[in-house]
Design a protein around this motif. Structure first.
Motif, PDB file in Angstrom:
ATOM      1  N   VAL A  81      42.599  12.931  42.034  1.00 38.01           N
ATOM      2  CA  VAL A  81      41.377  12.735  41.239  1.00 38.01           C
ATOM      3  C   VAL A  81      40.681  11.418  41.568  1.00 38.01           C
ATOM      4  N   LYS A  82      41.297  10.582  42.399  1.00 37.87           N
ATOM      5  CA  LYS A  82      40.647   9.336  42.825  1.00 37.87           C
ATOM      6  C   LYS A  82      39.715   9.569  44.010  1.00 37.87           C
ATOM      7  N   SER A  83      39.764  10.756  44.591  1.00 39.55           N
ATOM      8  CA  SER A  83      38.877  11.070  45.708  1.00 39.55           C
ATOM      9  C   SER A  83      37.421  11.047  45.242  1.00 39.55           C
ATOM     10  N   PRO A  84      36.528  10.409  45.992  1.00 44.67           N
ATOM     11  CA  PRO A  84      35.104  10.402  45.614  1.00 44.67           C
ATOM     12  C   PRO A  84      34.527  11.805  45.447  1.00 44.67           C
ATOM     13  N   HIS A  85      35.088  12.777  46.161  1.00 45.94           N
ATOM     14  CA  HIS A  85      34.568  14.148  46.074  1.00 45.94           C
ATOM     15  C   HIS A  85      34.687  14.710  44.667  1.00 45.94           C
ATOM     16  N   TRP A  86      35.737  14.318  43.916  1.00 46.70           N
ATOM     17  CA  TRP A  86      35.960  14.886  42.590  1.00 46.70           C
ATOM     18  C   TRP A  86      35.422  14.014  41.458  1.00 46.70           C
ATOM     19  N   GLN A  87      35.076  12.771  41.753  1.00 43.27           N
ATOM     20  CA  GLN A  87      34.715  11.826  40.702  1.00 43.27           C
ATOM     21  C   GLN A  87      33.532  12.300  39.843  1.00 43.27           C
ATOM     22  N   ALA A  88      32.553  12.921  40.472  1.00 42.21           N
ATOM     23  CA  ALA A  88      31.346  13.328  39.731  1.00 42.21           C
ATOM     24  C   ALA A  88      31.636  14.402  38.698  1.00 42.21           C
ATOM     25  N   TRP A  89      32.749  15.103  38.829  1.00 43.23           N
ATOM     26  CA  TRP A  89      33.051  16.215  37.924  1.00 43.23           C
ATOM     27  C   TRP A  89      34.148  15.888  36.913  1.00 43.23           C
ATOM     28  N   LEU A  90      34.482  14.609  36.782  1.00 44.45           N
ATOM     29  CA  LEU A  90      35.523  14.215  35.831  1.00 44.45           C
ATOM     30  C   LEU A  90      34.960  13.775  34.486  1.00 44.45           C
ATOM     31  N   GLU A 184      45.661  18.203  22.532  1.00 44.42           N
ATOM     32  CA  GLU A 184      45.567  17.926  23.969  1.00 44.42           C
ATOM     33  C   GLU A 184      44.253  18.464  24.536  1.00 44.42           C
ATOM     34  N   ILE A 185      43.849  19.639  24.078  1.00 46.86           N
ATOM     35  CA  ILE A 185      42.574  20.199  24.525  1.00 46.86           C
ATOM     36  C   ILE A 185      41.422  19.283  24.139  1.00 46.86           C
ATOM     37  N   ASP A 186      41.454  18.757  22.920  1.00 46.18           N
ATOM     38  CA  ASP A 186      40.391  17.875  22.440  1.00 46.18           C
ATOM     39  C   ASP A 186      40.312  16.602  23.287  1.00 46.18           C
ATOM     40  N   ILE A 187      41.460  16.029  23.631  1.00 46.21           N
ATOM     41  CA  ILE A 187      41.472  14.829  24.476  1.00 46.21           C
ATOM     42  C   ILE A 187      40.877  15.145  25.835  1.00 46.21           C
ATOM     43  N   TRP A 188      41.301  16.253  26.434  1.00 48.93           N
ATOM     44  CA  TRP A 188      40.797  16.599  27.755  1.00 48.93           C
ATOM     45  C   TRP A 188      39.293  16.849  27.732  1.00 48.93           C
ATOM     46  N   MET A 189      38.804  17.489  26.688  1.00 50.62           N
ATOM     47  CA  MET A 189      37.385  17.841  26.641  1.00 50.62           C
ATOM     48  C   MET A 189      36.482  16.669  26.272  1.00 50.62           C
ATOM     49  N   ASN A 190      37.007  15.649  25.580  1.00 48.68           N
ATOM     50  CA  ASN A 190      36.125  14.640  24.995  1.00 48.68           C
ATOM     51  C   ASN A 190      36.411  13.193  25.370  1.00 48.68           C
ATOM     52  N   ALA A 191      37.628  12.858  25.710  1.00 48.17           N
ATOM     53  CA  ALA A 191      37.992  11.457  25.892  1.00 48.17           C
ATOM     54  C   ALA A 191      37.411  10.882  27.184  1.00 48.17           C
ATOM     55  N   PRO A 192      37.274   9.551  27.253  1.00 44.29           N
ATOM     56  CA  PRO A 192      36.900   8.934  28.531  1.00 44.29           C
ATOM     57  C   PRO A 192      37.900   9.316  29.612  1.00 44.29           C
ATOM     58  N   GLU A 194      39.648   7.772  31.813  1.00 46.26           N
ATOM     59  CA  GLU A 194      40.910   7.026  31.890  1.00 46.26           C
ATOM     60  C   GLU A 194      41.937   7.571  30.906  1.00 46.26           C
ATOM     61  N   GLU A 195      41.492   7.899  29.680  1.00 49.63           N
ATOM     62  CA  GLU A 195      42.408   8.458  28.689  1.00 49.63           C
ATOM     63  C   GLU A 195      42.731   9.915  28.986  1.00 49.63           C
ATOM     64  N   ALA A 196      41.724  10.701  29.339  1.00 48.17           N
ATOM     65  CA  ALA A 196      41.944  12.125  29.588  1.00 48.17           C
ATOM     66  C   ALA A 196      42.916  12.348  30.742  1.00 48.17           C
ATOM     67  N   LEU A 197      42.829  11.527  31.776  1.00 44.57           N
ATOM     68  CA  LEU A 197      43.664  11.721  32.952  1.00 44.57           C
ATOM     69  C   LEU A 197      45.120  11.342  32.712  1.00 44.57           C
ATOM     70  N   GLN A 198      45.420  10.748  31.560  1.00 44.31           N
ATOM     71  CA  GLN A 198      46.823  10.531  31.217  1.00 44.31           C
ATOM     72  C   GLN A 198      47.537  11.861  30.972  1.00 44.31           C
ATOM     73  N   LEU A 199      46.765  12.931  30.761  1.00 44.90           N
ATOM     74  CA  LEU A 199      47.343  14.266  30.601  1.00 44.90           C
ATOM     75  C   LEU A 199      47.758  14.876  31.933  1.00 44.90           C
ATOM     76  N   GLN A 200      47.436  14.212  33.028  1.00 40.42           N
ATOM     77  CA  GLN A 200      47.826  14.718  34.346  1.00 40.42           C
ATOM     78  C   GLN A 200      49.294  14.356  34.588  1.00 40.42           C
TER      79      GLN A 200
END
Length: 224
Positions: A81-90, A184-192, A194-200
């Motif tokens: 997810v650190k790839s520039p290709h995916w950044q715009a969709w995070l 967990e769904i709420d965090i993924w859908m709404n959090a910044p 940095e926080e959402a990616l802790q679910l990875q």
């Protein structure tokens, strides 16, 4: 890495875990194996920021440096997810969740008779309750199939992470990111991000099983 999953659930089960929602699926009740580029339900946000269930095709745009020719078959699993290709969709507007009840990986040792690697299925338990993959989506114009030509399509893929002890014997590098609760769904859908990616992170070992292999049907004895 997980190029086949199953979603056998009810519309109500999806609705309850993804409230409040609008519905663009015509109250779809999924009973399906999903392969790359197949249409499948996803949960996302609409233009007003409200939750909705929609249908999209599995496979996000391939990074340009990996494209060969004009056809983009899509990327189904996203790890870096650190790839520039995916950044715009995070951002939250492009995050989605993908309902599933099981996912598959091939075994390493081919069957001695068929010479094919056996397919193993993973679920939360033998009842195969609903869970969600953490994913991203976008609307994209491209050629996904040569015979189809250029199309504008809603597309998605889900995130992966390193495998837990249940998946690792079958796939040593990755497993899907699985969300089990409305929190967990709420965090993924709404959090910044940095926080959402802790679910990875991988699912705990004791919360995933390998489903029993289906038994081959026994032939009836020949009556003479």
């Amino acid at each position: 890495m997980c190029n086949l999953y199953n979603a056998t659930t009810t519309h109500e089960a999806m609705r309850q875990l993804f409230l409040p929602i609008n519905d663009l699926t015509n109250r779809l009740t999924p009973q399906m194996d999903v392969f790359p580029d197949y249409p499948a339900p996803i949960g996302r946000k609409d233009a007003n920021g409200d939750r909705e269930l929609a249908i999209a095709r599995w496979g996000m745009p391939t990074p340009p440096q990996f494209l060969k020719g004009d056809v983009d078959y899509g990327v189904t699993n996203i790890r870096n997810v650190k790839s520039p290709h995916w950044q715009a969709w995070l951002n939250p507007a492009n995050r989605c969740v993908v309902p599933a009840t099981s996912f598959s990986e091939y075994g390493k040792v081919p069957d001695p008779v068929t010479r094919k690697k056996p397919l193993h299925w993973f679920a939360l338990n033998e009842d195969k309750p609903l869970f969600w993959f953490a994913g991203i989506w976008t609307s994209w114009y491209s050629v996904r199939k040569k015979k189809e030509g250029p199309v504008q399509a809603d597309i998605f893929a889900f995130l992966t992470t390193f495998p837990n002890a249940v998946v690792k014997p079958f796939h040593e590098q990755a497993m899907p990111v699985i969300l089990r609760t409305s929190e967990e769904i709420d965090i993924w859908m709404n959090a910044p991000a940095e926080e959402a990616l802790q679910l990875q992170r991988p699912l705990p070992d004791n919360e995933l099983i390998v489903l029993p292999q289906p038994k081959a049907e026994e032939e009836e004895p020949l009556l003479l």
